[in-house]
Motif scaffolding. Structure first.
Motif, PDB file in Angstrom:
ATOM      1  N   LYS A   5       8.101  13.485  38.245  1.00  0.00           N
ATOM      2  CA  LYS A   5       8.356  12.765  37.038  1.00  0.00           C
ATOM      3  C   LYS A   5       7.732  13.318  35.742  1.00  0.00           C
ATOM      4  CE  LYS A   5       7.621   8.586  39.860  1.00  0.00           C
ATOM      5  NZ  LYS A   5       7.017   9.173  40.932  1.00  0.00           N
ATOM      6  N   LEU A   6       6.986  14.489  35.842  1.00  0.00           N
ATOM      7  CA  LEU A   6       6.214  14.912  34.797  1.00  0.00           C
ATOM      8  C   LEU A   6       5.955  16.818  34.710  1.00  0.00           C
ATOM      9  CD1 LEU A   6       4.678  14.245  32.020  1.00  0.00           C
ATOM     10  CD2 LEU A   6       2.674  14.105  33.203  1.00  0.00           C
ATOM     11  N   VAL A   7       6.135  17.310  33.557  1.00  0.00           N
ATOM     12  CA  VAL A   7       5.853  18.604  33.870  1.00  0.00           C
ATOM     13  C   VAL A   7       4.747  18.997  32.512  1.00  0.00           C
ATOM     14  CG1 VAL A   7       6.471  21.079  33.568  1.00  0.00           C
ATOM     15  CG2 VAL A   7       7.946  19.616  34.903  1.00  0.00           C
ATOM     16  N   VAL A   8       3.517  19.191  33.024  1.00  0.00           N
ATOM     17  CA  VAL A   8       2.696  19.426  31.795  1.00  0.00           C
ATOM     18  C   VAL A   8       2.227  20.965  31.523  1.00  0.00           C
ATOM     19  CG1 VAL A   8       0.281  18.988  31.566  1.00  0.00           C
ATOM     20  CG2 VAL A   8       1.307  17.393  32.865  1.00  0.00           C
ATOM     21  N   GLN A   9       2.338  21.185  30.430  1.00  0.00           N
ATOM     22  CA  GLN A   9       2.417  22.593  29.904  1.00  0.00           C
ATOM     23  C   GLN A   9       1.354  22.650  28.594  1.00  0.00           C
ATOM     24  OE1 GLN A   9       5.945  25.201  30.400  1.00  0.00           O
ATOM     25  NE2 GLN A   9       6.890  23.302  30.304  1.00  0.00           N
ATOM     26  N   PRO A  10       1.039  23.898  28.386  1.00  0.00           N
ATOM     27  CA  PRO A  10       0.047  24.141  27.069  1.00  0.00           C
ATOM     28  C   PRO A  10       0.890  23.609  25.711  1.00  0.00           C
ATOM     29  CG  PRO A  10       0.305  26.134  28.058  1.00  0.00           C
ATOM     30  CD  PRO A  10       1.019  25.152  28.999  1.00  0.00           C
ATOM     31  N   TRP A  11       0.122  23.478  24.808  1.00  0.00           N
ATOM     32  CA  TRP A  11       0.957  23.132  23.508  1.00  0.00           C
ATOM     33  C   TRP A  11       1.971  24.273  22.949  1.00  0.00           C
ATOM     34  CZ3 TRP A  11      -0.249  25.901  18.961  1.00  0.00           C
ATOM     35  CH2 TRP A  11      -1.136  26.680  18.916  1.00  0.00           C
ATOM     36  N   THR A  12       1.502  25.608  23.358  1.00  0.00           N
ATOM     37  CA  THR A  12       2.030  26.779  22.837  1.00  0.00           C
ATOM     38  C   THR A  12       3.672  26.844  23.441  1.00  0.00           C
ATOM     39  OG1 THR A  12       0.747  27.920  24.678  1.00  0.00           O
ATOM     40  CG2 THR A  12      -0.057  28.104  22.304  1.00  0.00           C
ATOM     41  N   GLU A  13       3.795  26.045  24.479  1.00  0.00           N
ATOM     42  CA  GLU A  13       5.173  26.280  25.154  1.00  0.00           C
ATOM     43  C   GLU A  13       6.075  25.265  24.578  1.00  0.00           C
ATOM     44  OE1 GLU A  13       6.057  28.294  27.551  1.00  0.00           O
ATOM     45  OE2 GLU A  13       4.227  29.259  27.079  1.00  0.00           O
ATOM     46  N   ASN A  14       5.787  24.152  23.808  1.00  0.00           N
ATOM     47  CA  ASN A  14       6.483  23.448  23.149  1.00  0.00           C
ATOM     48  C   ASN A  14       7.510  24.157  22.487  1.00  0.00           C
ATOM     49  OD1 ASN A  14       7.820  21.163  21.840  1.00  0.00           O
ATOM     50  ND2 ASN A  14       5.904  19.972  21.411  1.00  0.00           N
ATOM     51  N   PRO A  15       8.890  24.207  22.665  1.00  0.00           N
ATOM     52  CA  PRO A  15      10.152  24.651  21.818  1.00  0.00           C
ATOM     53  C   PRO A  15      10.192  24.352  20.506  1.00  0.00           C
ATOM     54  CG  PRO A  15      10.907  23.096  23.340  1.00  0.00           C
ATOM     55  CD  PRO A  15       9.490  23.133  23.767  1.00  0.00           C
TER      56      PRO A  15
ATOM     57  N   ASP B 144       5.060  14.130  42.242  1.00  0.00           N
ATOM     58  CA  ASP B 144       4.690  13.046  41.014  1.00  0.00           C
ATOM     59  C   ASP B 144       4.533  14.015  39.888  1.00  0.00           C
ATOM     60  OD1 ASP B 144       4.139  10.082  42.254  1.00  0.00           O
ATOM     61  OD2 ASP B 144       3.298  11.683  43.655  1.00  0.00           O
ATOM     62  N   ALA B 145       4.169  15.111  39.970  1.00  0.00           N
ATOM     63  CA  ALA B 145       3.767  15.663  38.574  1.00  0.00           C
ATOM     64  C   ALA B 145       3.537  17.507  38.888  1.00  0.00           C
ATOM     65  CB  ALA B 145       2.744  15.418  37.653  1.00  0.00           C
ATOM     66  N   VAL B 146       3.965  18.054  37.996  1.00  0.00           N
ATOM     67  CA  VAL B 146       3.931  19.507  37.896  1.00  0.00           C
ATOM     68  C   VAL B 146       3.011  20.151  36.846  1.00  0.00           C
ATOM     69  CG1 VAL B 146       4.924  21.852  37.754  1.00  0.00           C
ATOM     70  CG2 VAL B 146       5.975  20.463  39.303  1.00  0.00           C
ATOM     71  N   VAL B 147       1.998  20.826  36.939  1.00  0.00           N
ATOM     72  CA  VAL B 147       1.220  21.488  35.859  1.00  0.00           C
ATOM     73  C   VAL B 147       1.617  22.924  36.136  1.00  0.00           C
ATOM     74  CG1 VAL B 147      -1.101  21.980  34.977  1.00  0.00           C
ATOM     75  CG2 VAL B 147      -0.499  19.725  35.706  1.00  0.00           C
ATOM     76  N   ALA B 148       2.053  23.506  34.594  1.00  0.00           N
ATOM     77  CA  ALA B 148       2.156  24.942  34.577  1.00  0.00           C
ATOM     78  C   ALA B 148       1.160  25.216  33.618  1.00  0.00           C
ATOM     79  CB  ALA B 148       3.550  25.295  34.249  1.00  0.00           C
ATOM     80  N   THR B 149      -0.091  26.082  33.997  1.00  0.00           N
ATOM     81  CA  THR B 149      -1.022  26.146  33.313  1.00  0.00           C
ATOM     82  C   THR B 149      -0.684  27.197  32.119  1.00  0.00           C
ATOM     83  OG1 THR B 149      -1.884  28.019  34.577  1.00  0.00           O
ATOM     84  CG2 THR B 149      -2.909  25.664  34.848  1.00  0.00           C
TER      85      THR B 149
END
Length: 440
Positions: free
Chosen positions: A102-112, A68-73
């Motif tokens: 359906k979703l990958v959650v990452q920290p805001w610093t990873e936003n390209p 359902d989702a992946v979290v890459a801390t």
């Protein structure tokens, strides 16, 4: 009434020095699965070269072929290297991608987008933010230069222990380009920060997920500790020490690479003392530099508080003190963390990732006879990080003693040769413990 889960299961996979947690939530109609991190920088002794592929396949079996989702801390290799792909399409990252989260959650610093237009989550242009993101990006070039240097003749001056530690930190901080790209493209992305929606609530009915970290620079500058002390000089020093104009990428064989030398000659006796100490100083500076860089990336780590039924689960990735401070200084969140039931031990049990103010705040700590005793999960591999002599070994011995005496600890260090994961079952009326080391 909205559907709610009746139980949860935490699978803590044996990946050596790294993190890999599969969370399963059981509903009346189906199961839902969230993968938190998947990486390693050192596999356990005796593991096969296909170990991470075996783990990926096991994850696929447990989630019935669909995550359902992946979290890459955060971006460290020991948390995302397993997401790497290859041209043949059969790497561990390809397997996870095939589970179609359906979703990958990452920290805001990873936003390209942040790296190109220098805007923060609040869409406000900020020179400080631009400098911070450039610093994180530049860290990977430093790590690359460092690993190249360790293969050069100049590295012969390092002791074996120091060489291993520098190499371990350098490899952990490499850009992991394949894994990063895979995470960016395998599903819809959500880049989070303290107080932002996680995006997970919609996928997990009846589950509340609070993002406690990392904070943004607008919220606090504690995650940029070096900038708060000297916002300019540190990163300039990094550039001076390790960039190509210092001669490092070409392989530095002497202290003065731009000056001609005389082949076959040794330094005069009266100069050898100075030369040796200059080399030692460079080595110590290098080690201090990569330690600081390693710490900075940990301060971008996601911290999640998951509330399901009667249970609270705290997953802080590798968040260290500077990341934690923004949350721990707020009475609202200290109160919310008092009755945590399950704590994922931060940064593999390092000395500064489980703040004592956090640990002492857990009211469920206590003796084995304590009702609803705190349960902890830890993925680590001793002897790879830090020094016992300096009190920086990972996992930190006093912390491990506290975990064992005041909580029920599920640690990968206790796994047998044939055990792939530890399993913790949580019922939302009561907590029960299943076979600790299920054979696979």
């Amino acid at each position: 009434m909205a559907e709610k889960p009746t139980k949860a299961t935490i699978f803590t996979y044996q990946v050596g020095f790294g993190d890999c947690f599969l969370l399963r939530f059981d509903y009346a109609s189906k199961q839902r699965h969230v993968l938190i991190d998947f990486g390693t920088t050192k596999l356990p002794e005796g593991a096969s070269k296909n170990h991470m592929i075996d783990v990926a396949n096991d994850i696929g079996e447990k989630c019935g072929g669909r995550l359902d989702a992946v979290v890459a801390t955060h971006r460290h290799a020991d948390h995302i290297s397993g997401f790497a792909t290859n041209a043949a399409g059969n790497a561990s990252g390809d397997i996870i991608r095939g589970l179609k989260p359906k979703l990958v959650v990452q920290p805001w610093t990873e936003n390209p987008k942040l790296a190109t237009d220098s805007t923060g989550p609040a869409a406000t242009r900020s020179p400080a933010l631009r400098g911070y993101l450039q610093s994180l990006g530049f860290m990977h070039s430093i790590a690359s230069e460092l690993t190249q240097m360790l293969d050069s003749p100049s590295a012969k001056t390092f002791t074996p222990a120091l060489r291993e530690q520098l190499g371990f930190l350098g490899e952990d901080n490499l850009s992991n380009a394949s894994a990063v790209k895979n995470l960016m493209t395998m599903a819809k992305n959500k880049y989070v920060f303290h107080g932002s929606p996680s995006g997970l609530d919609a996928l997990l009915p009846g589950v509340k997920v609070s993002v406690l970290g990392p904070p943004t620079l607008k919220q606090t500058d504690t995650i940029s500790a070096q900038r708060s002390k000297d916002k300019d000089e540190f990163w300039n020093l990094a550039r001076l020490c390790l960039a190509q104009d210092a001669g490092l990428s070409a392989g530095v064989d002497d202290l003065f690479p731009h000056s001609p030398g005389i082949p076959g000659r040794k330094a005069p006796l009266d100069a050898r003392w100075l030369a040796e100490r200059l080399k030692n100083m460079r080595t110590e500076q290098m080690l201090q530099l990569v330690r600081i860089l390693d710490k900075q990336m940990n301060n971008t780590s996601i911290i999640l508080l998951i509330e399901a039924g009667s249970k609270k689960l705290l997953f802080p990735g590798d968040a260290q003190l500077e990341n934690w401070q923004y949350t721990l200084n707020q009475p609202k969140w200290l109160k919310a963390l008092i009755d945590v039931d399950v704590y994922k031990v931060g940064h593999h049990g390092s000395t500064n990732a489980t703040p004592k103010s956090l640990w002492n705040n857990f009211e469920n700590r206590g003796k084995p006879s304590k009702k609803d005793r705190l349960q902890t999960v830890m993925s680590t591999l001793p002897g790879k990080h830090g020094s016992e002599d300096r009190g920086t070994e990972v996992p930190r011995i006093p912390l491990v003693k506290a975990l064992k005496s005041q909580s029920t600890l599920y640690a990968t260090t206790d796994l047998g040769v044939n055990d792939r994961y530890t399993q913790l079952d949580l019922k939302f009326v009561e907590t029960t413990r299943t076979a600790r080391f299920p054979k696979k």
